[in-house]
Design a protein around this motif. Sequence first.
Motif, PDB file in Angstrom:
ATOM      1  N   ALA A 191       0.839  -1.194   0.000  1.00 51.39           N
ATOM      2  CA  ALA A 191       0.000   0.000   0.000  1.00 51.39           C
ATOM      3  C   ALA A 191       0.877   1.249   0.000  1.00 51.39           C
ATOM      4  O   ALA A 191       1.995   1.230   0.527  1.00 51.39           O
ATOM      5  CB  ALA A 191      -0.892  -0.008   1.239  1.00 51.39           C
ATOM      6  N   PRO A 192       0.377   2.335  -0.591  1.00 52.24           N
ATOM      7  CA  PRO A 192       1.149   3.588  -0.596  1.00 52.24           C
ATOM      8  C   PRO A 192       1.472   4.068   0.814  1.00 52.24           C
ATOM      9  O   PRO A 192       0.711   3.836   1.756  1.00 52.24           O
ATOM     10  CB  PRO A 192       0.215   4.569  -1.307  1.00 52.24           C
ATOM     11  N   LYS A 193       2.610   4.745   0.942  1.00 51.22           N
ATOM     12  CA  LYS A 193       2.982   5.383   2.203  1.00 51.22           C
ATOM     13  C   LYS A 193       2.544   6.843   2.228  1.00 51.22           C
ATOM     14  O   LYS A 193       2.383   7.434   3.285  1.00 51.22           O
ATOM     15  CB  LYS A 193       4.498   5.304   2.411  1.00 51.22           C
ATOM     16  N   LEU A 194       2.412   7.432   1.027  1.00 55.16           N
ATOM     17  CA  LEU A 194       1.947   8.807   0.894  1.00 55.16           C
ATOM     18  C   LEU A 194       0.746   8.846  -0.035  1.00 55.16           C
ATOM     19  O   LEU A 194       0.727   8.149  -1.057  1.00 55.16           O
ATOM     20  CB  LEU A 194       3.047   9.700   0.315  1.00 55.16           C
ATOM     21  N   GLY A 195      -0.224   9.657   0.299  1.00 53.17           N
ATOM     22  CA  GLY A 195      -1.391   9.803  -0.548  1.00 53.17           C
ATOM     23  C   GLY A 195      -1.667  11.251  -0.889  1.00 53.17           C
ATOM     24  O   GLY A 195      -1.041  12.176  -0.349  1.00 53.17           O
ATOM     25  N   PHE A 196      -2.610  11.450  -1.764  1.00 51.86           N
ATOM     26  CA  PHE A 196      -2.957  12.791  -2.234  1.00 51.86           C
ATOM     27  C   PHE A 196      -3.321  13.717  -1.072  1.00 51.86           C
ATOM     28  O   PHE A 196      -2.892  14.874  -1.022  1.00 51.86           O
ATOM     29  CB  PHE A 196      -4.120  12.684  -3.225  1.00 51.86           C
ATOM     30  N   ASN A 197      -4.091  13.208  -0.115  1.00 51.07           N
ATOM     31  CA  ASN A 197      -4.526  14.040   1.013  1.00 51.07           C
ATOM     32  C   ASN A 197      -3.363  14.482   1.890  1.00 51.07           C
ATOM     33  O   ASN A 197      -3.448  15.513   2.563  1.00 51.07           O
ATOM     34  CB  ASN A 197      -5.563  13.301   1.854  1.00 51.07           C
ATOM     35  N   ASP A 198      -2.268  13.706   1.885  1.00 50.34           N
ATOM     36  CA  ASP A 198      -1.106  14.071   2.686  1.00 50.34           C
ATOM     37  C   ASP A 198      -0.408  15.314   2.156  1.00 50.34           C
ATOM     38  O   ASP A 198       0.158  16.098   2.924  1.00 50.34           O
ATOM     39  CB  ASP A 198      -0.095  12.916   2.720  1.00 50.34           C
ATOM     40  N   LEU A 199      -0.431  15.480   0.829  1.00 52.07           N
ATOM     41  CA  LEU A 199       0.374  16.534   0.216  1.00 52.07           C
ATOM     42  C   LEU A 199      -0.426  17.606  -0.514  1.00 52.07           C
ATOM     43  O   LEU A 199       0.156  18.586  -0.992  1.00 52.07           O
ATOM     44  CB  LEU A 199       1.368  15.906  -0.775  1.00 52.07           C
ATOM     45  N   LYS A 200      -1.740  17.454  -0.612  1.00 50.23           N
ATOM     46  CA  LYS A 200      -2.515  18.350  -1.472  1.00 50.23           C
ATOM     47  C   LYS A 200      -2.442  19.818  -1.046  1.00 50.23           C
ATOM     48  O   LYS A 200      -2.540  20.715  -1.882  1.00 50.23           O
ATOM     49  CB  LYS A 200      -3.971  17.895  -1.558  1.00 50.23           C
ATOM     50  N   GLN A 201      -2.227  20.084   0.248  1.00 48.49           N
ATOM     51  CA  GLN A 201      -2.150  21.454   0.730  1.00 48.49           C
ATOM     52  C   GLN A 201      -0.717  21.904   1.004  1.00 48.49           C
ATOM     53  O   GLN A 201      -0.496  23.030   1.441  1.00 48.49           O
ATOM     54  CB  GLN A 201      -2.978  21.597   2.024  1.00 48.49           C
ATOM     55  N   VAL A 202       0.246  21.030   0.743  1.00 46.44           N
ATOM     56  CA  VAL A 202       1.633  21.317   1.119  1.00 46.44           C
ATOM     57  C   VAL A 202       2.325  22.122   0.022  1.00 46.44           C
ATOM     58  O   VAL A 202       2.341  21.717  -1.145  1.00 46.44           O
ATOM     59  CB  VAL A 202       2.407  20.004   1.386  1.00 46.44           C
ATOM     60  N   GLU A 226      10.505  18.345  -8.510  1.00 45.92           N
ATOM     61  CA  GLU A 226      10.358  18.053  -9.944  1.00 45.92           C
ATOM     62  C   GLU A 226       8.948  17.619 -10.310  1.00 45.92           C
ATOM     63  O   GLU A 226       8.373  18.092 -11.289  1.00 45.92           O
ATOM     64  CB  GLU A 226      11.316  16.922 -10.348  1.00 45.92           C
ATOM     65  N   VAL A 227       8.420  16.685  -9.551  1.00 47.40           N
ATOM     66  CA  VAL A 227       7.205  15.976  -9.960  1.00 47.40           C
ATOM     67  C   VAL A 227       5.937  16.628  -9.416  1.00 47.40           C
ATOM     68  O   VAL A 227       4.915  16.688 -10.114  1.00 47.40           O
ATOM     69  CB  VAL A 227       7.278  14.491  -9.516  1.00 47.40           C
ATOM     70  N   CYS A 228       6.001  17.143  -8.183  1.00 45.16           N
ATOM     71  CA  CYS A 228       4.795  17.688  -7.551  1.00 45.16           C
ATOM     72  C   CYS A 228       4.831  19.199  -7.366  1.00 45.16           C
ATOM     73  O   CYS A 228       3.845  19.778  -6.886  1.00 45.16           O
ATOM     74  CB  CYS A 228       4.569  17.024  -6.185  1.00 45.16           C
ATOM     75  N   GLY A 229       5.947  19.836  -7.717  1.00 45.39           N
ATOM     76  CA  GLY A 229       6.024  21.285  -7.566  1.00 45.39           C
ATOM     77  C   GLY A 229       6.013  21.744  -6.125  1.00 45.39           C
ATOM     78  O   GLY A 229       5.615  22.879  -5.829  1.00 45.39           O
ATOM     79  N   ILE A 230       6.449  20.892  -5.211  1.00 48.05           N
ATOM     80  CA  ILE A 230       6.499  21.221  -3.780  1.00 48.05           C
ATOM     81  C   ILE A 230       7.928  21.602  -3.408  1.00 48.05           C
ATOM     82  O   ILE A 230       8.869  20.852  -3.678  1.00 48.05           O
ATOM     83  CB  ILE A 230       6.032  20.025  -2.923  1.00 48.05           C
ATOM     84  N   HIS A 231       8.099  22.745  -2.804  1.00 48.75           N
ATOM     85  CA  HIS A 231       9.428  23.152  -2.346  1.00 48.75           C
ATOM     86  C   HIS A 231       9.828  22.277  -1.157  1.00 48.75           C
ATOM     87  O   HIS A 231       9.178  22.284  -0.108  1.00 48.75           O
ATOM     88  CB  HIS A 231       9.423  24.619  -1.927  1.00 48.75           C
TER      89      HIS A 231
END
Length: 337
Positions: A191-202, A226-231
């Motif tokens: 199962a994933p360790k990270l999901g959309f809800n974990d990072l959607k506001q980051v 690179e992939v998610c545009g998160i600093h």
Amino acid sequence: MSQSLMAKEALQAPEQIRRQLYENQNTVKDIVARVKMFAPKMVYLIGRGSSDHAGVYAKYLIETELGIPVCAAAPSVSTLFGKTLQLEHALVICISQSGKSPDILHQVKQAKQTGALCLALVNDESSPLAKLVDQVLPLKAGPEKAVAATKSFLCTLSAIASLVAQWADSKELTFGLQSLPAQLEEVVSQAPKLGFNDLKQVKHCVVLGRGFGYAIGRELALKLKEVCGIHAEAFSSAEFLHGPITLVANKLTLLNIEIEDETFEHHKKQIDEVVRRGGQVLTLNINKQNQSAENIYKRFIPLAIMLRFYLDIEGIAQQMGLNPDEPVGLNKVTQTL
């Protein structure tokens, strides 16, 4: 969602590592024989981007298994400042996917002129770099078209481990490598360790690891950018306490790379302090409920964590409406001086 090139290539990593370990057996023995005859006093690592990050793993592995000091190159010292380093007693390890970047080639040429033994870990065996060095250890990652490196990074780590296992005559590393491809295949099904809800506001986050955890932390932070545009920025959890921990007061999100090795208890105390100060911590580790993962050798836990992470953020990026195969403003081969 359609499967991206990034996901397809990440999924190929276990089989490519299996192939690499099988096909490189004699090559590794030949390289180590020459390295032992040369008897280097130090190891000098040359690489950019993900290759440079793989070098951090190499530093920890070589220093802990062999006791030989390792340092990373600053390519601009030779290319822009025009200085030639004295590397006559050094094993120079150049890590590159393409083997084409001008600054990398320039520095290897200088290293050879000063008497260094030069080894390339390269995916393109016909590249200018492969033709320039004394020895080549092929990554055998196969073609990698996605801009975000995945399987080539993991194949670099396994190639480094196979080199050090032979050089140090390490039974633990050798045995661990034998089961590594199968263990990575099981990671894919977890199962994933990270999901959309974990990072959607980051928008900003910090990646914390210690030792081999920090070794992959820089690559993990790069992929978030690179992939998610998160600093994202990576720190050793010990270094984070020396000033940057003040950022936690801003309700900062932190990714905790958890590896059960010699650093575990110290790292846990540092993470506990981050939580105590209000940090929002997401933990990346291996699934201990899986028997194969339970038995993975501690030095290869970083590879398992990275593979799961690649697959997770590829899916998250797509849910964010981003194309993981086309990061804004990036190309597969970056040529620098």
